[in-house]
Design a protein around this motif. Sequence first.
Motif, PDB file in Angstrom:
ATOM      1  N   LYS A 197      40.466  34.984  47.086  1.00 34.47           N
ATOM      2  CA  LYS A 197      41.021  33.653  46.815  1.00 34.47           C
ATOM      3  C   LYS A 197      42.076  33.212  47.837  1.00 34.47           C
ATOM      4  CE  LYS A 197      38.946  32.695  42.805  1.00 34.47           C
ATOM      5  NZ  LYS A 197      37.847  33.647  42.778  1.00 34.47           N
ATOM      6  N   ASN A 198      42.027  33.805  49.051  1.00 29.74           N
ATOM      7  CA  ASN A 198      42.898  33.310  50.121  1.00 29.74           C
ATOM      8  C   ASN A 198      42.320  32.005  50.625  1.00 29.74           C
ATOM      9  OD1 ASN A 198      44.433  35.648  49.966  1.00 29.74           O
ATOM     10  ND2 ASN A 198      43.149  36.704  51.462  1.00 29.74           N
ATOM     11  N   ARG A 199      43.181  31.024  50.853  1.00 27.60           N
ATOM     12  CA  ARG A 199      42.702  29.707  51.280  1.00 27.60           C
ATOM     13  C   ARG A 199      43.207  29.393  52.690  1.00 27.60           C
ATOM     14  NH1 ARG A 199      42.490  29.473  45.853  1.00 27.60           N
ATOM     15  NH2 ARG A 199      41.059  27.974  44.921  1.00 27.60           N
ATOM     16  N   HIS A 203      36.917  35.978  49.056  1.00 26.28           N
ATOM     17  CA  HIS A 203      36.680  36.650  47.777  1.00 26.28           C
ATOM     18  C   HIS A 203      38.005  36.931  47.065  1.00 26.28           C
ATOM     19  CE1 HIS A 203      34.305  38.901  44.914  1.00 26.28           C
ATOM     20  NE2 HIS A 203      35.118  39.933  45.034  1.00 26.28           N
ATOM     21  N   VAL A 237      37.547  29.607  51.144  1.00 27.27           N
ATOM     22  CA  VAL A 237      38.094  30.444  50.077  1.00 27.27           C
ATOM     23  C   VAL A 237      37.422  31.808  50.160  1.00 27.27           C
ATOM     24  CG1 VAL A 237      38.471  30.677  47.606  1.00 27.27           C
ATOM     25  CG2 VAL A 237      38.434  28.412  48.648  1.00 27.27           C
TER      26      VAL A 237
END
Length: 63
Positions: free
Chosen positions: A22-24, A20, A18
């Motif tokens: 919030k891309n997963r 910063h 994850v």
Amino acid sequence: MSKRCAITGKGAMIGNNVSHAKNRTKKRFLPNLRTIRVTLEDGSTTKLKVAASTLRTMKKQSN
């Protein structure tokens, strides 16, 4: 050869990296395997891949 503990059967787990923002992205959590030599009853030796946590437990149980 699979990354799996010969004694406990612990293997890889799947999770997410994850960022910063919030891309997963998918990630594999691999076990901390160590190669050890084990002496068998007939006197021969063989190599096993064992997780470090399993080795620690085995040392704790032997004392």
